[in-house]
Design a protein around this motif. Structure first.
Motif, PDB file in Angstrom:
ATOM      1  N   SER A  63      -6.813  -4.691 -34.115  1.00 52.88           N
ATOM      2  CA  SER A  63      -5.698  -4.949 -33.214  1.00 52.88           C
ATOM      3  C   SER A  63      -5.650  -6.425 -32.868  1.00 52.88           C
ATOM      4  CB  SER A  63      -5.838  -4.123 -31.935  1.00 52.88           C
ATOM      5  OG  SER A  63      -4.763  -4.363 -31.043  1.00 52.88           O
ATOM      6  N   ASP A  64      -4.467  -6.862 -32.404  1.00 53.33           N
ATOM      7  CA  ASP A  64      -4.357  -8.171 -31.777  1.00 53.33           C
ATOM      8  C   ASP A  64      -4.118  -7.944 -30.290  1.00 53.33           C
ATOM      9  OD1 ASP A  64      -1.736  -7.303 -31.577  1.00 53.33           O
ATOM     10  OD2 ASP A  64      -0.964  -8.691 -33.092  1.00 53.33           O
ATOM     11  N   THR A  65      -3.986  -9.023 -29.527  1.00 52.16           N
ATOM     12  CA  THR A  65      -3.833  -8.864 -28.085  1.00 52.16           C
ATOM     13  C   THR A  65      -2.548  -8.130 -27.722  1.00 52.16           C
ATOM     14  OG1 THR A  65      -2.863 -11.091 -27.986  1.00 52.16           O
ATOM     15  CG2 THR A  65      -5.207 -10.895 -27.534  1.00 52.16           C
ATOM     16  N   GLU A  66      -1.511  -8.309 -28.512  1.00 53.43           N
ATOM     17  CA  GLU A  66      -0.237  -7.655 -28.221  1.00 53.43           C
ATOM     18  C   GLU A  66      -0.349  -6.132 -28.278  1.00 53.43           C
ATOM     19  OE1 GLU A  66       2.664  -8.927 -27.306  1.00 53.43           O
ATOM     20  OE2 GLU A  66       1.909 -10.993 -27.298  1.00 53.43           O
ATOM     21  N   GLY A  67      -1.172  -5.641 -29.198  1.00 51.20           N
ATOM     22  CA  GLY A  67      -1.218  -4.202 -29.397  1.00 51.20           C
ATOM     23  C   GLY A  67      -2.421  -3.493 -28.822  1.00 51.20           C
ATOM     24  N   TRP A  93      -5.942  -5.864 -18.357  1.00 54.87           N
ATOM     25  CA  TRP A  93      -4.823  -5.560 -19.253  1.00 54.87           C
ATOM     26  C   TRP A  93      -5.215  -4.654 -20.403  1.00 54.87           C
ATOM     27  CZ3 TRP A  93      -5.033  -7.280 -24.346  1.00 54.87           C
ATOM     28  CH2 TRP A  93      -5.946  -8.301 -24.635  1.00 54.87           C
ATOM     29  N   TRP A  94      -6.538  -4.542 -20.682  1.00 50.53           N
ATOM     30  CA  TRP A  94      -6.962  -3.616 -21.734  1.00 50.53           C
ATOM     31  C   TRP A  94      -6.552  -2.187 -21.381  1.00 50.53           C
ATOM     32  CZ3 TRP A  94     -12.613  -4.821 -23.696  1.00 50.53           C
ATOM     33  CH2 TRP A  94     -12.644  -6.125 -24.210  1.00 50.53           C
ATOM     34  N   GLY A 218      -4.105 -11.088 -22.563  1.00 50.65           N
ATOM     35  CA  GLY A 218      -2.994 -10.445 -23.259  1.00 50.65           C
ATOM     36  C   GLY A 218      -1.896 -10.033 -22.311  1.00 50.65           C
ATOM     37  N   PRO A 219      -0.831  -9.481 -22.846  1.00 47.30           N
ATOM     38  CA  PRO A 219       0.310  -9.091 -22.034  1.00 47.30           C
ATOM     39  C   PRO A 219       0.052  -7.789 -21.310  1.00 47.30           C
ATOM     40  CG  PRO A 219       0.665  -8.469 -24.311  1.00 47.30           C
ATOM     41  CD  PRO A 219      -0.650  -9.192 -24.272  1.00 47.30           C
ATOM     42  N   PRO A 221       1.605  -4.450 -21.090  1.00 44.07           N
ATOM     43  CA  PRO A 221       2.648  -3.718 -21.793  1.00 44.07           C
ATOM     44  C   PRO A 221       3.363  -2.747 -20.901  1.00 44.07           C
ATOM     45  CG  PRO A 221       0.527  -2.802 -22.325  1.00 44.07           C
ATOM     46  CD  PRO A 221       0.261  -3.990 -21.453  1.00 44.07           C
ATOM     47  N   SER A 222       4.605  -2.470 -21.220  1.00 44.80           N
ATOM     48  CA  SER A 222       5.364  -1.429 -20.527  1.00 44.80           C
ATOM     49  C   SER A 222       5.040  -0.105 -21.149  1.00 44.80           C
ATOM     50  CB  SER A 222       6.857  -1.725 -20.654  1.00 44.80           C
ATOM     51  OG  SER A 222       7.247  -1.718 -22.012  1.00 44.80           O
TER      52      SER A 222
END
Length: 223
Positions: A63-67, A93-94, A218-219, A221-222
């Motif tokens: 995975s990357d941080t986005e996913g 955020w994890w 990382g972001p 996520p919604s």
């Protein structure tokens, strides 16, 4: 002569030429063994880690941080995990997308209470490619050793390539021997005298590893 006398006799004979006042810390230990075996790029070292993790029956994801947060949610949902143990220093955020209830690692938590937890999510200190080994040192994103030994499912995130080394000597150079180190090579397993493999005897029955590229913040996520 008893077995005890025989063993002690062998020890005395082995120490016969050691001066009486000598102490272990005064004798230099030769460490001229090879620290690196062969030549690999960082990418090749990560691929070797993935290969050996799988050989030990760990399930490897990338995975990357986005996913990452969505992948963690998916893997926990696939396990049917309703409760998840998390170290106090785990990146928030994890777990931002997780549907499970989070159980924070606390000193007061008993082994019996942890036994009711479905999964645990942690980071790691270092991963060894040549042996397919994850090393935890009770750092902020890893928590107390027991949270990774009692729940039946361990999901471990490894930042690549920063946390991956080729050999055990390279790993030891990164670790503090005074910390509680847990070396994990695949899910917990043992074999009886007839070589029947039994998993989950002294640790998680299932080990899943996420190789995370771009391990910064990382972001959120919604859902």
């Amino acid at each position: 002569m008893s077995s005890r006398d025989e063993v002690l006799g062998r020890v005395r004979r082995a120490l016969a030429d050691v001066p009486g006042g000598e102490r272990p810390e005064r004798v230099p230990v030769r460490r001229d063994y090879r620290r690196v075996h062969g030549s690999r790029t960082a990418e090749e070292t990560v691929e070797l880690l993935a290969e050996n993790l799988a050989d030990y029956r760990a399930v490897v994801h990338r995975s990357d941080t986005e996913g990452l947060a969505v992948l963690i949610r998916t893997l926990l949902a696939r396990r049917g995990a309703r409760t998840v143990a998390v170290p106090q220093g785990l990146e928030p955020w994890w777990m931002a997308a997780a549907d499970a209830a989070l159980v924070e690692d606390r000193a007061a938590t008993t082994a019996r209470e942890l036994d009711t937890v479905d999964s645990v999510v942690t980071g790691c200190a270092v991963a060894v490619a040549e042996t397919g080994t994850l090393v935890l040192d009770a750092g902020p994103d890893q928590g107390r050793r027991r949270i990774t030994l009692v729940p039946d499912h361990h999901l471990c995130v490894v930042r690549v390539p920063d946390q991956v080394v080729g050999s055990v000597p390279e790993a030891l150079a990164r670790l503090d021997p005074r910390r509680p180190l847990t070396w994990i090579s695949g899910p917990s397993a043992t074999s009886d005298i007839e070589l029947d493999r039994v998993e989950g005897v002294h640790g998680p029955r299932t080990l899943e590893v996420i190789l995370l590229t771009g391990g910064g913040a990382g972001p959120l996520p919604s859902r």
